[in-house]
Design a protein around this motif. Sequence first.
Motif, PDB file in Angstrom:
ATOM      1  N   LEU A 139       0.838  -1.199   0.000  1.00 50.89           N
ATOM      2  CA  LEU A 139       0.000   0.000   0.000  1.00 50.89           C
ATOM      3  C   LEU A 139       0.876   1.253   0.000  1.00 50.89           C
ATOM      4  N   LEU A 140       1.913   1.251   0.812  1.00 48.95           N
ATOM      5  CA  LEU A 140       2.837   2.385   0.856  1.00 48.95           C
ATOM      6  C   LEU A 140       3.469   2.622  -0.516  1.00 48.95           C
ATOM      7  N   ILE A 141       3.882   1.554  -1.154  1.00 44.24           N
ATOM      8  CA  ILE A 141       4.498   1.677  -2.486  1.00 44.24           C
ATOM      9  C   ILE A 141       3.486   2.203  -3.492  1.00 44.24           C
ATOM     10  N   LYS A 142       2.265   1.688  -3.456  1.00 40.78           N
ATOM     11  CA  LYS A 142       1.225   2.178  -4.365  1.00 40.78           C
ATOM     12  C   LYS A 142       0.951   3.665  -4.137  1.00 40.78           C
ATOM     13  N   GLU A 143       0.885   4.059  -2.867  1.00 35.94           N
ATOM     14  CA  GLU A 143       0.620   5.463  -2.544  1.00 35.94           C
ATOM     15  C   GLU A 143       1.755   6.381  -2.977  1.00 35.94           C
ATOM     16  N   SER A 144       2.955   5.841  -3.126  1.00 32.39           N
ATOM     17  CA  SER A 144       4.088   6.652  -3.580  1.00 32.39           C
ATOM     18  C   SER A 144       3.941   7.017  -5.057  1.00 32.39           C
ATOM     19  N   GLN A 145       3.057   6.313  -5.744  1.00 29.17           N
ATOM     20  CA  GLN A 145       2.791   6.503  -7.172  1.00 29.17           C
ATOM     21  C   GLN A 145       4.031   6.282  -8.036  1.00 29.17           C
ATOM     22  N   LYS A 146       4.972   5.546  -7.505  1.00 29.45           N
ATOM     23  CA  LYS A 146       6.146   5.181  -8.293  1.00 29.45           C
ATOM     24  C   LYS A 146       5.857   3.885  -9.030  1.00 29.45           C
ATOM     25  N   GLU A 147       6.483   3.733 -10.178  1.00 31.20           N
ATOM     26  CA  GLU A 147       6.294   2.520 -10.960  1.00 31.20           C
ATOM     27  C   GLU A 147       6.768   1.321 -10.140  1.00 31.20           C
ATOM     28  N   HIS A 148       5.938   0.277 -10.117  1.00 30.51           N
ATOM     29  CA  HIS A 148       6.299  -0.897  -9.318  1.00 30.51           C
ATOM     30  C   HIS A 148       5.760  -2.172  -9.960  1.00 30.51           C
ATOM     31  N   GLU A 149       6.365  -3.252  -9.528  1.00 32.74           N
ATOM     32  CA  GLU A 149       5.962  -4.590  -9.966  1.00 32.74           C
ATOM     33  C   GLU A 149       5.786  -5.454  -8.727  1.00 32.74           C
ATOM     34  N   VAL A 150       4.658  -6.128  -8.660  1.00 28.49           N
ATOM     35  CA  VAL A 150       4.386  -7.024  -7.542  1.00 28.49           C
ATOM     36  C   VAL A 150       4.764  -8.437  -7.959  1.00 28.49           C
ATOM     37  N   ILE A 194      15.099  -2.227  -5.518  1.00 27.08           N
ATOM     38  CA  ILE A 194      15.297  -1.143  -6.478  1.00 27.08           C
ATOM     39  C   ILE A 194      16.696  -1.335  -7.056  1.00 27.08           C
ATOM     40  N   GLY A 195      16.740  -1.679  -8.323  1.00 25.30           N
ATOM     41  CA  GLY A 195      18.036  -1.868  -8.983  1.00 25.30           C
ATOM     42  C   GLY A 195      18.838  -2.969  -8.341  1.00 25.30           C
ATOM     43  N   ASP A 196      20.037  -2.621  -7.860  1.00 25.91           N
ATOM     44  CA  ASP A 196      20.916  -3.633  -7.284  1.00 25.91           C
ATOM     45  C   ASP A 196      20.892  -3.629  -5.754  1.00 25.91           C
ATOM     46  N   LYS A 197      19.875  -3.027  -5.169  1.00 22.63           N
ATOM     47  CA  LYS A 197      19.721  -2.984  -3.708  1.00 22.63           C
ATOM     48  C   LYS A 197      18.354  -3.527  -3.321  1.00 22.63           C
ATOM     49  N   ALA A 198      18.269  -4.091  -2.125  1.00 30.47           N
ATOM     50  CA  ALA A 198      16.997  -4.616  -1.628  1.00 30.47           C
ATOM     51  C   ALA A 198      16.980  -4.519  -0.106  1.00 30.47           C
ATOM     52  N   ILE A 199      15.771  -4.461   0.445  1.00 27.62           N
ATOM     53  CA  ILE A 199      15.590  -4.478   1.898  1.00 27.62           C
ATOM     54  C   ILE A 199      14.390  -5.355   2.235  1.00 27.62           C
ATOM     55  N   ILE A 200      14.363  -5.813   3.476  1.00 27.16           N
ATOM     56  CA  ILE A 200      13.161  -6.438   4.018  1.00 27.16           C
ATOM     57  C   ILE A 200      12.265  -5.282   4.455  1.00 27.16           C
ATOM     58  N   GLY A 201      11.048  -5.257   3.967  1.00 24.27           N
ATOM     59  CA  GLY A 201      10.172  -4.106   4.168  1.00 24.27           C
ATOM     60  C   GLY A 201       9.197  -4.238   5.317  1.00 24.27           C
ATOM     61  N   ARG A 202       9.597  -4.864   6.396  1.00 20.15           N
ATOM     62  CA  ARG A 202       8.689  -5.040   7.532  1.00 20.15           C
ATOM     63  C   ARG A 202       8.469  -3.735   8.291  1.00 20.15           C
ATOM     64  N   GLU A 203       9.458  -2.852   8.282  1.00 18.45           N
ATOM     65  CA  GLU A 203       9.344  -1.551   8.947  1.00 18.45           C
ATOM     66  C   GLU A 203       9.086  -0.484   7.887  1.00 18.45           C
ATOM     67  N   LEU A 204       7.913   0.133   7.934  1.00 17.33           N
ATOM     68  CA  LEU A 204       7.528   1.078   6.894  1.00 17.33           C
ATOM     69  C   LEU A 204       8.452   2.289   6.824  1.00 17.33           C
ATOM     70  N   ASP A 205       9.001   2.713   7.948  1.00 14.53           N
ATOM     71  CA  ASP A 205       9.936   3.844   7.925  1.00 14.53           C
ATOM     72  C   ASP A 205      11.158   3.515   7.063  1.00 14.53           C
ATOM     73  N   SER A 206      11.612   2.273   7.145  1.00 19.15           N
ATOM     74  CA  SER A 206      12.756   1.844   6.325  1.00 19.15           C
ATOM     75  C   SER A 206      12.392   1.853   4.853  1.00 19.15           C
ATOM     76  N   VAL A 207      11.164   1.447   4.539  1.00 13.78           N
ATOM     77  CA  VAL A 207      10.706   1.429   3.149  1.00 13.78           C
ATOM     78  C   VAL A 207      10.611   2.855   2.615  1.00 13.78           C
ATOM     79  N   ILE A 208      10.068   3.763   3.418  1.00 13.77           N
ATOM     80  CA  ILE A 208       9.960   5.179   3.000  1.00 13.77           C
ATOM     81  C   ILE A 208      11.343   5.716   2.673  1.00 13.77           C
ATOM     82  N   ASP A 209      12.308   5.467   3.527  1.00 13.04           N
ATOM     83  CA  ASP A 209      13.678   5.939   3.291  1.00 13.04           C
ATOM     84  C   ASP A 209      14.278   5.290   2.045  1.00 13.04           C
ATOM     85  N   PHE A 210      13.934   4.029   1.807  1.00 13.62           N
ATOM     86  CA  PHE A 210      14.521   3.257   0.705  1.00 13.62           C
ATOM     87  C   PHE A 210      13.965   3.694  -0.647  1.00 13.62           C
ATOM     88  N   ILE A 211      12.653   3.934  -0.709  1.00 11.52           N
ATOM     89  CA  ILE A 211      12.060   4.242  -2.010  1.00 11.52           C
ATOM     90  C   ILE A 211      12.111   5.726  -2.304  1.00 11.52           C
TER      91      ILE A 211
END
Length: 113
Positions: free
Chosen positions: A18-29, A96-113
């Motif tokens: 949901l956070l990724i969708k709300e960012s309106q950035k192109e994404h693939e599930v 994203i590209g050549d980096k990845a994170i475990i997205g359990r903490e939304l704050d980390s995802v916000i910083d990452f994307i």
Amino acid sequence: MIQIYHNSRCGKSRNCLLLIKESQKEHEVIYYLENGPTFDELFTLIRKLDFEPISLVRQKEKIWIENFKNKQMTNDEIIQAMVTYPILIERPIVIIGDKAIIGRELDSVIDFI
């Protein structure tokens, strides 16, 4: 483009998506339970996470406990276990590209994307 390894039955994964969708950035599930990664795909993903393979395993899953817990396993054997049983893969994973994170903490995802 953002990719997310997603399990729709997991609340943390749903919130991350949901956070990724709300960012309106192109994404693939990537519905990894329905279409599990190959050994090579998982190997590459683990490199992007900069993890040891065991760090990606959901070690409290029944399959892990019954089949693999307390066994001496090589990294390749651990990866193969996740290929065979994708439910063992920690989630959600955001790439994203050549980096990845475990997205359990939304704050980390916000910083990452």
